[in-house]
Write a protein that holds these residues in place. Structure first.
Motif, PDB file in Angstrom:
ATOM      1  N   ASP A 122      40.085  26.295 -10.844  1.00 32.94           N
ATOM      2  CA  ASP A 122      41.028  27.017  -9.993  1.00 32.94           C
ATOM      3  C   ASP A 122      42.377  26.302 -10.099  1.00 32.94           C
ATOM      4  OD1 ASP A 122      40.900  28.792  -7.117  1.00 32.94           O
ATOM      5  OD2 ASP A 122      42.507  27.323  -7.333  1.00 32.94           O
ATOM      6  N   VAL A 123      43.365  26.959 -10.690  1.00 35.37           N
ATOM      7  CA  VAL A 123      44.627  26.262 -10.991  1.00 35.37           C
ATOM      8  C   VAL A 123      45.367  25.805  -9.731  1.00 35.37           C
ATOM      9  CG1 VAL A 123      45.038  27.240 -13.260  1.00 35.37           C
ATOM     10  CG2 VAL A 123      45.798  28.483 -11.227  1.00 35.37           C
ATOM     11  N   TYR A 124      45.275  26.592  -8.663  1.00 31.87           N
ATOM     12  CA  TYR A 124      46.001  26.243  -7.444  1.00 31.87           C
ATOM     13  C   TYR A 124      45.408  24.962  -6.851  1.00 31.87           C
ATOM     14  CZ  TYR A 124      47.324  31.074  -8.056  1.00 31.87           C
ATOM     15  OH  TYR A 124      47.790  32.244  -8.581  1.00 31.87           O
ATOM     16  N   TYR A 125      44.084  24.939  -6.798  1.00 34.09           N
ATOM     17  CA  TYR A 125      43.390  23.767  -6.261  1.00 34.09           C
ATOM     18  C   TYR A 125      43.611  22.568  -7.173  1.00 34.09           C
ATOM     19  CZ  TYR A 125      39.551  20.813  -4.586  1.00 34.09           C
ATOM     20  OH  TYR A 125      38.806  19.774  -4.103  1.00 34.09           O
ATOM     21  N   ALA A 126      43.467  22.788  -8.477  1.00 35.23           N
ATOM     22  CA  ALA A 126      43.576  21.680  -9.425  1.00 35.23           C
ATOM     23  C   ALA A 126      44.951  21.024  -9.344  1.00 35.23           C
ATOM     24  CB  ALA A 126      43.302  22.175 -10.839  1.00 35.23           C
ATOM     25  N   ALA A 127      45.992  21.845  -9.210  1.00 33.09           N
ATOM     26  CA  ALA A 127      47.346  21.287  -9.147  1.00 33.09           C
ATOM     27  C   ALA A 127      47.511  20.419  -7.905  1.00 33.09           C
ATOM     28  CB  ALA A 127      48.367  22.413  -9.144  1.00 33.09           C
ATOM     29  N   ARG A 128      46.982  20.884  -6.802  1.00 38.60           N
ATOM     30  CA  ARG A 128      47.104  20.099  -5.568  1.00 38.60           C
ATOM     31  C   ARG A 128      46.288  18.816  -5.664  1.00 38.60           C
ATOM     32  NH1 ARG A 128      46.433  25.112  -2.929  1.00 38.60           N
ATOM     33  NH2 ARG A 128      48.444  25.970  -2.332  1.00 38.60           N
ATOM     34  N   ARG A 129      45.107  18.957  -6.222  1.00 41.29           N
ATOM     35  CA  ARG A 129      44.213  17.801  -6.317  1.00 41.29           C
ATOM     36  C   ARG A 129      44.830  16.725  -7.207  1.00 41.29           C
ATOM     37  NH1 ARG A 129      41.084  14.691  -4.310  1.00 41.29           N
ATOM     38  NH2 ARG A 129      38.844  14.631  -4.627  1.00 41.29           N
ATOM     39  N   GLU A 130      45.496  17.195  -8.277  1.00 41.16           N
ATOM     40  CA  GLU A 130      46.101  16.255  -9.207  1.00 41.16           C
ATOM     41  C   GLU A 130      47.205  15.448  -8.529  1.00 41.16           C
ATOM     42  OE1 GLU A 130      47.720  18.178 -12.670  1.00 41.16           O
ATOM     43  OE2 GLU A 130      48.889  16.368 -13.127  1.00 41.16           O
ATOM     44  N   HIS A 131      47.946  16.108  -7.658  1.00 41.57           N
ATOM     45  CA  HIS A 131      49.110  15.442  -7.067  1.00 41.57           C
ATOM     46  C   HIS A 131      48.843  14.811  -5.709  1.00 41.57           C
ATOM     47  CE1 HIS A 131      51.124  18.046 -10.101  1.00 41.57           C
ATOM     48  NE2 HIS A 131      51.802  16.938 -10.268  1.00 41.57           N
ATOM     49  N   GLY A 132      47.682  15.050  -5.152  1.00 39.95           N
ATOM     50  CA  GLY A 132      47.380  14.540  -3.812  1.00 39.95           C
ATOM     51  C   GLY A 132      46.937  13.084  -3.839  1.00 39.95           C
ATOM     52  N   ILE A 133      47.485  12.293  -2.954  1.00 42.70           N
ATOM     53  CA  ILE A 133      47.063  10.899  -2.820  1.00 42.70           C
ATOM     54  C   ILE A 133      46.341  10.780  -1.481  1.00 42.70           C
ATOM     55  CG2 ILE A 133      47.825   8.500  -2.833  1.00 42.70           C
ATOM     56  CD1 ILE A 133      50.523   9.602  -3.983  1.00 42.70           C
ATOM     57  N   VAL A 134      45.084  10.374  -1.524  1.00 40.58           N
ATOM     58  CA  VAL A 134      44.288  10.349  -0.301  1.00 40.58           C
ATOM     59  C   VAL A 134      44.203   8.937   0.268  1.00 40.58           C
ATOM     60  CG1 VAL A 134      42.045  10.864   0.715  1.00 40.58           C
ATOM     61  CG2 VAL A 134      42.935  12.293  -1.145  1.00 40.58           C
ATOM     62  N   VAL A 135      44.662   8.812   1.490  1.00 39.76           N
ATOM     63  CA  VAL A 135      44.561   7.528   2.184  1.00 39.76           C
ATOM     64  C   VAL A 135      43.498   7.677   3.260  1.00 39.76           C
ATOM     65  CG1 VAL A 135      45.772   5.793   3.549  1.00 39.76           C
ATOM     66  CG2 VAL A 135      46.997   7.077   1.784  1.00 39.76           C
ATOM     67  N   SER A 136      42.426   6.946   3.118  1.00 39.30           N
ATOM     68  CA  SER A 136      41.302   7.131   4.031  1.00 39.30           C
ATOM     69  C   SER A 136      41.222   5.991   5.032  1.00 39.30           C
ATOM     70  CB  SER A 136      40.009   7.219   3.230  1.00 39.30           C
ATOM     71  OG  SER A 136      38.926   7.357   4.111  1.00 39.30           O
ATOM     72  N   LEU A 137      40.704   6.333   6.193  1.00 40.27           N
ATOM     73  CA  LEU A 137      40.595   5.357   7.274  1.00 40.27           C
ATOM     74  C   LEU A 137      39.141   5.277   7.723  1.00 40.27           C
ATOM     75  CD1 LEU A 137      41.946   3.562   9.431  1.00 40.27           C
ATOM     76  CD2 LEU A 137      42.503   5.634  10.696  1.00 40.27           C
ATOM     77  N   ALA A 138      38.576   4.062   7.683  1.00 44.01           N
ATOM     78  CA  ALA A 138      37.187   3.890   8.111  1.00 44.01           C
ATOM     79  C   ALA A 138      37.054   4.236   9.589  1.00 44.01           C
ATOM     80  CB  ALA A 138      36.749   2.457   7.864  1.00 44.01           C
ATOM     81  N   CYS A 139      35.847   4.663   9.993  1.00 41.48           N
ATOM     82  CA  CYS A 139      35.653   5.186  11.350  1.00 41.48           C
ATOM     83  C   CYS A 139      35.429   4.065  12.355  1.00 41.48           C
ATOM     84  CB  CYS A 139      34.478   6.143  11.373  1.00 41.48           C
ATOM     85  SG  CYS A 139      34.657   7.444  10.168  1.00 41.48           S
ATOM     86  N   HIS A 140      36.484   3.677  13.033  1.00 42.32           N
ATOM     87  CA  HIS A 140      36.390   2.572  13.974  1.00 42.32           C
ATOM     88  C   HIS A 140      35.388   2.850  15.095  1.00 42.32           C
ATOM     89  CE1 HIS A 140      37.569  -0.943  16.162  1.00 42.32           C
ATOM     90  NE2 HIS A 140      37.933  -0.233  17.213  1.00 42.32           N
ATOM     91  N   GLU A 141      35.468   4.050  15.647  1.00 45.62           N
ATOM     92  CA  GLU A 141      34.538   4.393  16.727  1.00 45.62           C
ATOM     93  C   GLU A 141      33.824   5.699  16.423  1.00 45.62           C
ATOM     94  OE1 GLU A 141      37.059   4.284  20.221  1.00 45.62           O
ATOM     95  OE2 GLU A 141      36.049   2.459  20.873  1.00 45.62           O
ATOM     96  N   PRO A 142      32.696   5.624  15.732  1.00 46.44           N
ATOM     97  CA  PRO A 142      31.953   6.859  15.420  1.00 46.44           C
ATOM     98  C   PRO A 142      31.491   7.575  16.684  1.00 46.44           C
ATOM     99  CG  PRO A 142      31.068   4.956  14.226  1.00 46.44           C
ATOM    100  CD  PRO A 142      32.030   4.428  15.229  1.00 46.44           C
ATOM    101  N   GLU A 143      31.172   8.841  16.517  1.00 47.23           N
ATOM    102  CA  GLU A 143      30.786   9.682  17.655  1.00 47.23           C
ATOM    103  C   GLU A 143      29.320  10.094  17.556  1.00 47.23           C
ATOM    104  OE1 GLU A 143      32.327  11.010  20.281  1.00 47.23           O
ATOM    105  OE2 GLU A 143      34.443  11.385  19.841  1.00 47.23           O
ATOM    106  N   ASP A 144      28.800  10.600  18.666  1.00 48.55           N
ATOM    107  CA  ASP A 144      27.402  11.020  18.687  1.00 48.55           C
ATOM    108  C   ASP A 144      27.124  12.201  17.756  1.00 48.55           C
ATOM    109  OD1 ASP A 144      29.047  11.775  21.170  1.00 48.55           O
ATOM    110  OD2 ASP A 144      27.723  13.493  20.911  1.00 48.55           O
ATOM    111  N   SER A 145      28.175  12.972  17.451  1.00 47.49           N
ATOM    112  CA  SER A 145      27.943  14.133  16.588  1.00 47.49           C
ATOM    113  C   SER A 145      27.947  13.762  15.106  1.00 47.49           C
ATOM    114  CB  SER A 145      28.994  15.204  16.871  1.00 47.49           C
ATOM    115  OG  SER A 145      30.282  14.647  16.758  1.00 47.49           O
ATOM    116  N   CYS A 146      28.287  12.516  14.796  1.00 44.97           N
ATOM    117  CA  CYS A 146      28.354  12.085  13.394  1.00 44.97           C
ATOM    118  C   CYS A 146      26.951  11.940  12.814  1.00 44.97           C
ATOM    119  CB  CYS A 146      29.043  10.729  13.289  1.00 44.97           C
ATOM    120  SG  CYS A 146      30.754  10.735  13.826  1.00 44.97           S
ATOM    121  N   PHE A 147      26.763  12.439  11.585  1.00 41.47           N
ATOM    122  CA  PHE A 147      25.485  12.176  10.909  1.00 41.47           C
ATOM    123  C   PHE A 147      25.692  12.033   9.404  1.00 41.47           C
ATOM    124  CE2 PHE A 147      24.481  16.664   9.590  1.00 41.47           C
ATOM    125  CZ  PHE A 147      25.481  17.307  10.302  1.00 41.47           C
ATOM    126  N   CYS A 148      26.821  11.409   9.059  1.00 40.86           N
ATOM    127  CA  CYS A 148      27.164  11.230   7.649  1.00 40.86           C
ATOM    128  C   CYS A 148      26.127  10.377   6.921  1.00 40.86           C
ATOM    129  CB  CYS A 148      28.548  10.612   7.518  1.00 40.86           C
ATOM    130  SG  CYS A 148      28.759   9.093   8.436  1.00 40.86           S
TER     131      CYS A 148
END
Lengths: 322, 150, 341
Positions: free
Chosen positions: C113-139
């Motif tokens: 998908d060209v629209y998705y691919a273009a965004r994915r190519e240019h996107g820089i993802v900065v992730s943050l670890a989950c300091h306080e997980p919640e009861d609904s989390c089941f990752c």
């Protein structure tokens, strides 16, 4: 009280009065009861009636009315207004319904409990007006007043307007709460630009999940105009701000005069848009222009928008009152 | 439809007028045949009765570029179908009030009762309404940007 | 490893925003969603779960594909421009990062998908670890480690700020850009302690260790006709809350909008919960809410793994668990149907 409800339901099932029961099933946590149909005595062991049974069951009676046999439904006082309204519109079959009225001290809002700083909730117990919340991060006590659903703050009172029998714990004399139009009045008092900014900001969060429409007991069209692909109103997303406005104005307008103010729309909105403020505006206008009216109070009066008098105010009133 | 983009020109509001077949449309006709003038920017849409107009019509008119929307029907009591305009009156009162509540200028909407004999009233009403909308400027609070491109 | 203090964070964000579009959690009237950075935006990196997931960054809820219009008797077609400049997405949680991998499987497999691919190519993802997980989390159920973000840049909450570690080339570049706000520091110990704390908390969450027995590759026949689908779906309203808050739901619809002087062709998210989902000329192949409900969960837990080397298309973010109006959700489905034949 729950045991009594279950044993009564079992009685009515076994003597053949009803063939199914519409109530709430225990969730996997203390705060995730779900609406459910029960068809056997054993399955009723999973029945629950607790502070998180806020869901209004009356709309499910449209589905149940199409089934064979009678359905026992548990309705809270405010739910009975919605049920009556559905009777008035011939959407449910009273003959196929056995209503047991259940009492209510205001239902709890898990989102408000979370907003009050409870994370990682493992248990919620009700102790009168105190709500005890156990979490992974420590325990907390909250006041019921602070964590009840928005709609319960404008409770219509303890009266059931439709029922076959009342369960223990109903307080028919419990008075209605005052001040349900306070926020509407506050908005009315703002300058138009402020009102515009307020609504634009609120509606900008709408994700068009249609939960407000689908849960609404008054929204019972078989095919909604917003699902009809013959018109380009059938959008699945709000592509522009106009579409946010259009959807919400029409949604509220279509239930004007039929909305019982049950508050389900605001309860289910994942983005916490105060949708009830749109509905209440219509209710307030109807009260002012055409006389006090409570939808669902009876099953035979004419609704304000299917009625008129020769002396009705002219639409120019909106401009004249400024 | 040619759209003039010249900003220097005077703002000409686009008005959509829903007119009922039996009175107001005939009133507009009379205004025309009596050579009474009203601006050409009033686009008339004929409807069988004022109560045929549902709130979506009004919103869609704004979406598609109207700056003001007016609904004309038979005088109360004179409806061809006896009571249609009474229902329309209630609906429009509530809708206009809601638009006002959402911050849309209340001068952009109007209901007027115009009989088949009131050509003069029709042209006067339109002239008045268009002036009022002109003073409010372009409709931006109920606009759909997609419809304004090019 | 670098450190950035809480006080300096707004400056860092402003510096990034000066160079590129910045998509991050922003609060509006108490509700947090991903949105673009603006000078007066109320940035909120503390709220664990945004209502909508960050998938909008790569796959927006609605986007114009092309517009056509007539001018002087000539029809012009204008395709939408593809993303051609870098942009950053801040504060993505580890589960949502995995969700991007799920979306990649769909949109980047040929034909991409060209629209998705273009965004994915240019996107820089900065992730943050989950300091306080919640009861609904089941990752954890899906093997995701909330303490170990797999993105271009990983961040952990430490004492009075965040630890910052670039993990990819894109991440290095972004680090270069904001270097003046970062201080180089040996935070290995603090980060290790934070990871430990997160993992301990995750283990205390009620749904962290769900059994996925009975789900996954090759379970279609076993699961499809299970009578439990009916009772599980009875209360379903058919709204789109679960699908629209989900970080991995990828179905979309393509529609035309008549602008009065042309046509805009756009696509927007669709929901398998809707009655007109996959509507064809011959009608609809799923006519009851039970079938629609089943489709959603079978897709996440059986069909998707079937087609993607066993990868589940649920990441356990728990948004649907918190947001379903009637408290129906994937955790209930997994629990009630697990272990049964």
């Amino acid at each position: 009280m729950q045991e009594k409800l279950v044993s009564r339901a079992k009685e009515l099932l076994s003597d053949g009065t009803v063939v199914r029961v519409l109530g709430w099933r225990k969730g996997d946590t203390d705060f995730s009861a779900e609406p459910a149909f029960f068809e056997s005595a054993e399955s009723l062991d999973e029945f629950t009636y607790d502070g998180f049974c806020g869901a209004n069951l009356s709309k499910y009676m449209i589905k149940a009315s199409k089934e064979e046999g009678k359905t026992l439904v548990f309705l809270k006082p405010c739910d009975t207004y919605s049920f009556n309204q559905l009777i008035k519109e011939h959407r449910v079959d009273r003959e196929k319904t056995y209503i047991v009225g259940v009492g209510c001290d205001g239902k709890l809002d898990i989102e408000k409990i979370r907003e009050a700083g409870c994370k990682g909730i493992t248990a919620v117990t009700e102790d009168g007006d105190t709500i005890k919340v156990a979490t992974v991060y420590g325990d907390k006590e909250l006041k019921r007043e602070d964590v009840i659903l928005e709609r319960c703050k404008a409770c219509k009172g303890g009266k059931h307007v439709a029922y076959d029998e009342l369960a223990e714990g109903c307080d028919e004399e419990k008075p209605a709460k005052e001040g349900r139009f306070e926020l509407v009045e506050k908005l009315e008092a703002m300058a138009p630009e402020e009102r515009f900014a307020f609504w634009q900001n609120e509606l900008s969060r709408c994700i068009r999940c249609n939960a407000c429409r689908n849960v609404c007991p008054a929204c019972s069209c078989i095919k909604c105009v917003f699902d009809n692909d013959r018109y380009d109103t059938a959008q699945k997303a709000n592509t522009t701000t106009f579409e946010e406005q259009m959807f919400h104005i029409i949604r509220a307008f279509h239930v004007a005069g039929r909305c019982t103010d049950c508050g389900e729309c605001s309860r289910v909105c994942p983005q916490h848009i105060p949708l009830h403020l749109l509905n209440r505006k219509f209710i307030k206008d109807i009260d002012e222009f055409y006389g006090e009216y409570q939808a669902g109070e009876d099953t035979d009066s004419r609704a304000p928008l299917t009625n008129f008098t020769q002396e009705d105010v002219e639409p120019s009133i909106v401009k004249e009152r400024g | 439809m040619p759209i003039d983009n010249n900003e220097n020109k005077e703002f000409k509001p686009v008005i959509v007028a829903f007119c009922c077949n039996w009175c107001s449309y005939a009133g507009a006709d009379l205004a025309g045949s009596s050579r009474l003038s009203y601006p050409a920017d009033v686009k008339i849409i004929r409807v069988p009765c004022s109560c045929r107009v549902n709130p979506l019509f009004i919103l869609r008119a704004f979406q598609k570029g109207a700056d003001g929307v007016i609904l004309c029907g038979c005088h109360p009591g004179d409806c061809h179908y006896s009571t249609g305009n009474y229902y329309a009156r209630r609906r429009m009162t509530l809708l206009f009030s809601m638009l006002d509540y959402m911050g849309v200028e209340n001068g952009r909407t109007r209901v007027e009762w115009v009989s088949a004999a009131e050509g003069v009233k029709f042209s006067q009403t339109m002239n008045e309404f268009i002036e009022q909308v002109r003073s409010l400027g372009k409709n931006v609070r109920l606009e759909d940007l997609r419809c304004k491109k090019n | 490893m670098y450190q950035i203090s809480r006080e300096k964070m707004p400056e860092l964000l402003a510096a990034v925003a000066k160079e590129m579009d910045l998509f991050l959690p922003v609060q509006n009237n108490g509700i947090t969603n991903f949105g673009f950075w603006t000078e007066d935006a109320k940035v909120d990196l503390d709220t664990l779960k945004t209502v909508k997931s960050p998938k909008d960054a790569f796959f927006p809820q609605s986007e114009v594909l092309y517009s056509c219009y007539q001018k002087a008797n000539k029809t012009s077609i204008e395709p939408a421009a593809l993303k051609d400049a870098p942009f950053a997405i801040f504060g993505v949680r580890p589960c949502d990062v995995r969700a991007f991998d799920v979306l990649d499987r769909v949109f980047l497999s040929e034909p991409a998908d060209v629209y998705y691919a273009a965004r994915r190519e240019h996107g820089i993802v900065v992730s943050l670890a989950c300091h306080e997980p919640e009861d609904s989390c089941f990752c954890k159920t899906f093997g995701i480690d909330a303490a170990e973000p797999q993105a271009d840049v990983a961040m952990w909450q430490v004492a009075d700020g965040y630890a910052w570690e670039a993990k990819t080339e894109k991440g290095e570049k972004l680090t270069e850009l904001v270097k003046e706000y970062l201080t180089e520091q040996d935070l290995a110990k603090e980060v290790e302690a934070e990871k430990e704390a997160i993992r301990t908390l995750i283990d205390k969450m009620p749904n962290s260790n769900l059994s996925l027995e009975g789900w996954g590759v090759g379970k279609t026949k076993e699961r499809f006709d299970d009578p439990k689908w009916k009772e599980l779906s009875d209360a379903c309203l058919g709204c789109g809350t679960c699908t629209f808050s989900c970080p991995t739901c990828q179905c979309y619809d393509i529609k035309d909008f008549n602008t009065g002087n042309g046509v805009q062709r756009y696509r927007c998210w669709d929901s398998c919960m809707y009655s007109d989902f996959t509507m064809m000329a011959a009608g609809n192949n799923r006519t009851t809410q039970m079938q629609r409900f089943r489709q959603r969960f079978m897709h996440k837990l059986v069909y998707f793994p079937d087609n993607n080397d066993g990868m589940y298309s649920c990441v356990g973010c728990g948004r649907c668990v918190e947001k379903c109006p009637q408290s129906l959700n994937i955790v209930k489905v997994i629990k009630r149907m697990g272990g049964t034949k």
